[in-house]
Design a protein around this motif. Structure first.
Motif, mmCIF file in Angstrom:
data_model
loop_
_atom_site.group_PDB
_atom_site.id
_atom_site.type_symbol
_atom_site.label_atom_id
_atom_site.label_comp_id
_atom_site.label_asym_id
_atom_site.label_seq_id
_atom_site.Cartn_x
_atom_site.Cartn_y
_atom_site.Cartn_z
ATOM 1 N N ASN A 1 0.831 -1.217 0.000
ATOM 2 C CA ASN A 1 0.000 0.000 0.000
ATOM 3 C C ASN A 1 0.861 1.261 0.000
ATOM 4 O O ASN A 1 0.374 2.351 -0.277
ATOM 5 C CB ASN A 1 -0.970 0.016 1.201
ATOM 6 N N GLY B 1 4.000 3.830 -1.269
ATOM 7 C CA GLY B 1 4.645 4.198 -2.538
ATOM 8 C C GLY B 1 5.782 5.155 -2.214
ATOM 9 O O GLY B 1 5.540 6.318 -1.926
ATOM 10 N N GLY C 1 -11.993 3.872 1.415
ATOM 11 C CA GLY C 1 -11.001 4.403 0.471
ATOM 12 C C GLY C 1 -9.658 3.714 0.628
ATOM 13 O O GLY C 1 -8.603 4.348 0.545
ATOM 14 N N ALA D 1 -6.963 -1.065 -1.706
ATOM 15 C CA ALA D 1 -7.456 -2.311 -2.324
ATOM 16 C C ALA D 1 -6.356 -3.341 -2.535
ATOM 17 O O ALA D 1 -6.415 -4.163 -3.448
ATOM 18 C CB ALA D 1 -8.174 -2.017 -3.646
ATOM 19 N N LEU E 1 -2.455 7.622 10.202
ATOM 20 C CA LEU E 1 -3.111 6.400 9.723
ATOM 21 C C LEU E 1 -2.879 5.233 10.676
ATOM 22 O O LEU E 1 -3.230 4.086 10.371
ATOM 23 C CB LEU E 1 -2.583 6.038 8.327
ATOM 24 N N THR F 1 -4.968 2.866 8.420
ATOM 25 C CA THR F 1 -4.505 1.617 7.825
ATOM 26 C C THR F 1 -4.516 0.541 8.922
ATOM 27 O O THR F 1 -4.930 0.811 10.051
ATOM 28 C CB THR F 1 -3.121 1.796 7.152
ATOM 29 N N VAL G 1 -5.454 10.858 1.288
ATOM 30 C CA VAL G 1 -6.376 10.094 0.431
ATOM 31 C C VAL G 1 -7.264 9.275 1.355
ATOM 32 O O VAL G 1 -6.938 9.094 2.521
ATOM 33 C CB VAL G 1 -5.639 9.164 -0.562
ATOM 34 N N GLY G 2 -8.353 8.789 0.855
ATOM 35 C CA GLY G 2 -9.228 7.962 1.693
ATOM 36 C C GLY G 2 -10.170 8.821 2.528
ATOM 37 O O GLY G 2 -10.194 10.057 2.428
ATOM 38 N N THR G 3 -10.938 8.139 3.374
ATOM 39 C CA THR G 3 -11.995 8.808 4.145
ATOM 40 C C THR G 3 -11.415 9.446 5.419
ATOM 41 O O THR G 3 -10.258 9.266 5.745
ATOM 42 C CB THR G 3 -13.053 7.765 4.549
HETATM 43 P P1 IMP Z 1 -5.165 0.409 3.365
HETATM 44 O O1 IMP Z 1 -3.841 0.648 4.027
HETATM 45 O O2 IMP Z 1 -5.051 0.038 1.911
HETATM 46 O O3 IMP Z 1 -6.037 -0.528 4.139
HETATM 47 O O4 IMP Z 1 -5.966 1.815 3.371
HETATM 48 C C1 IMP Z 1 -6.422 2.419 4.576
HETATM 49 C C2 IMP Z 1 -6.243 3.935 4.521
HETATM 50 O O5 IMP Z 1 -4.871 4.253 4.532
HETATM 51 C C3 IMP Z 1 -6.826 4.564 3.262
HETATM 52 O O6 IMP Z 1 -7.305 5.854 3.605
HETATM 53 C C4 IMP Z 1 -5.605 4.704 2.369
HETATM 54 O O7 IMP Z 1 -5.758 5.723 1.416
HETATM 55 C C5 IMP Z 1 -4.540 5.041 3.382
HETATM 56 N N1 IMP Z 1 -3.184 4.671 2.975
HETATM 57 C C6 IMP Z 1 -2.643 3.438 2.995
HETATM 58 N N2 IMP Z 1 -1.378 3.487 2.590
HETATM 59 C C7 IMP Z 1 -1.096 4.763 2.330
HETATM 60 C C8 IMP Z 1 0.086 5.450 1.907
HETATM 61 O O8 IMP Z 1 1.159 4.868 1.702
HETATM 62 N N3 IMP Z 1 -0.045 6.794 1.757
HETATM 63 C C9 IMP Z 1 -1.193 7.461 2.015
HETATM 64 N N4 IMP Z 1 -2.294 6.869 2.412
HETATM 65 C C10 IMP Z 1 -2.251 5.534 2.585
#
Ligand code: IMP
Length: 422
Positions: A39, A41, A139, A142, A255, A266, A300-302
């Motif tokens: 997840n 980058g 958000g 995935a 997060l 996350t 990003v995300g909610t």
């Molecule tokens: P997940 O980590 O894919 O489960 O996503 C959960 C939340 O964390 C979402 O709002 C994502 O957009 C955010 N998120 C996860 N990894 C990153 C990242 O590396 N940068 C920014 N947001 C992240």
């Protein structure tokens, strides 16, 4: 035997990767990713100025590749070696890891990359659940991160070492989980369109799909296996050998699964606590915590965003800062630097040193603000990222004053070496 830890103090995407790269290039013997999965980058530039993005691999692999391909390392003529570690707190998608190594086109050997056999696998079922249940709701990226950690905490994960020790049983377990999920879906009247468009043929189609999938999976496992290590006490061994260890945080403290932002978080702990859990180091063995902050905030995300900025400034920051997810390509919402959340992260993690990123992007803003104690505070326009620029020095001083952290480094551009260390 010092250990440095780089953490994001906002909502991810602070620019941790390039900070880790800059420290690693001169200093690290070992670079460790300790939480999260694909997840993340992390964008870095090599010494020839070529851009690379890593997702699960520690960014030190780019330096390892440069050392291995004998491109002369420009800051230091001495050939060095870096061991990159994916520690047990990370969740692993075998396909993504394989593709990442191939797409980066890097020359790395087991000596350069060690992956803990205790890492839980991200299974196809995890990805489906994430796409169907959580991508829209939270958000998420995935990538199956949350469902993989759910199974881990339920003690129902397949660890990489299980797959090596008993592949038959591991695959059986994975397959059963997959079919159970498909059957549950079918009972609810859903058919997952990527796998089958016919309700009646669901199980047959998926059986075929899964068999094909397994062949492909085992081929990738065969390649990845060379990097898997037993990991009974991996990072501690490096520490006892006197190595310089650099811990590479992913995502950001906003997060953190254990924060008040739950459930808009996350599924791991991108914090000192998370690093200790995953590496086995104790709190006395972390010598410096470096907190990375962007001169503005992105998300990003909610979830709530108290320092969200006006549309015009937001558009400028997004455009000039190229604020699109390095993993998902999604546009990031932009806002002002939220010092309240930064202070919370500092308090929780005992940050020794701040690194301010992308102030060059911030120079495009005519009427900039920071957010502190629930108020927007207008600051003078930053003209250039230089200690000769009074407005920039005022920003640094104001951050020091409002956070209580007296050491602040800053970047002047995105490339390796474009960083002024305090
Ligand atoms: P997940 O980590 O894919 O489960 O996503 C959960 C939340 O964390 C979402 O709002 C994502 O957009 C955010 N998120 C996860 N990894 C990153 C990242 O590396 N940068 C920014 N947001 C992240």
């Amino acid at each position: 035997m010092p250990t440095k830890l780089v953490l994001g103090l906002q909502h991810g995407d602070e620019g941790k990767g390039r900070v880790v790269d800059d420290i690693a290039v001169d200093w690290a013997d070992v670079v460790v990713r300790f939480q999260g999965g694909g997840n993340a980058g992390h964008t870095v530039y090599d010494s020839d100025g070529n851009k690379h993005v890593t997702h699960i691999l520690p960014v030190g692999v780019i330096i390892s590749n440069e050392l291995n391909t004998l491109k002369k390392y420009k800051h230091n003529e001495v050939k060095r070696h870096i061991t990159n570690v994916i520690a047990r707190g990370c969740v692993l998608n075998v396909f993504d890891l394989y593709n990442e190594i191939k797409e980066l086109n890097i020359d790395i050997a087991p000596d350069d990359l060690q992956i803990s056999g205790y890492c839980p696998l991200i299974e196809p079922t995890h990805i489906l659940i994430d796409r169907l249940k959580y991508q829209g709701k939270l958000g998420t990226t995935a990538r199956g991160i949350g469902p993989a950690y759910s199974d881990f905490y339920a003690r129902d994960s397949i660890l990489f070492k299980d797959l090596i020790e008993d592949p038959q049983n591991s695959l059986f377990k994975m397959q059963n989980k997959f079919f159970k999920f498909q059957t549950d879906l079918a009972q609810d009247g859903h058919v997952y369109p990527l796998l089958s468009d016919s309700h009646n043929n669901l199980l047959n189609d998926n059986f075929e799909f899964f068999n094909k999938w397994i062949d492909n999976f085992l081929e990738k496992v065969d390649y990845i296996k060379q990097f898997i290590v037993k990991d009974e006490s991996l990072i501690i061994d490096f520490y006892n050998e006197g190595k310089n260890i650099l811990l590479e945080g992913a995502q950001g403290c906003g997060l953190n699964i254990h924060s008040n932002n739950y459930p808009d978080v996350t599924s791991s702990a991108p914090t000192v606590g998370g690093a200790l859990n995953s590496t086995g180091l104790n709190h006395n063995q972390i010598d410096e915590v470096i907190g990375v902050i962007k001169a503005y905030k992105t998300k990003v995300g909610t979830g709530t965003f108290p320092s969200l900025c006006d549309e015009e400034s937001g558009d400028t920051l997004a455009r000039e800062g190229n604020e699109f997810g390095a993993t998902t390509g999604r546009p990031r919402k932009c806002g002002w630097l939220d010092l309240d959340e930064v202070n919370q992260a500092i308090k929780m993690n005992g940050v020794d040193h701040l690194c301010l990123i992308k102030t060059d992007v911030f120079t495009n803003i005519a009427k900039p603000f920071v957010y502190h104690k629930k108020n927007l505070i207008q600051i003078s326009k930053i003209n250039s990222v230089s200690i000769k620029d009074k407005s920039f020095v005022n920003l640094l001083e104001s951050i020091k004053d409002k956070t209580g952290v007296n050491r602040i480094s800053f970047t002047t551009g995105p490339k390796r070496g474009e960083i002024v260390w305090d």
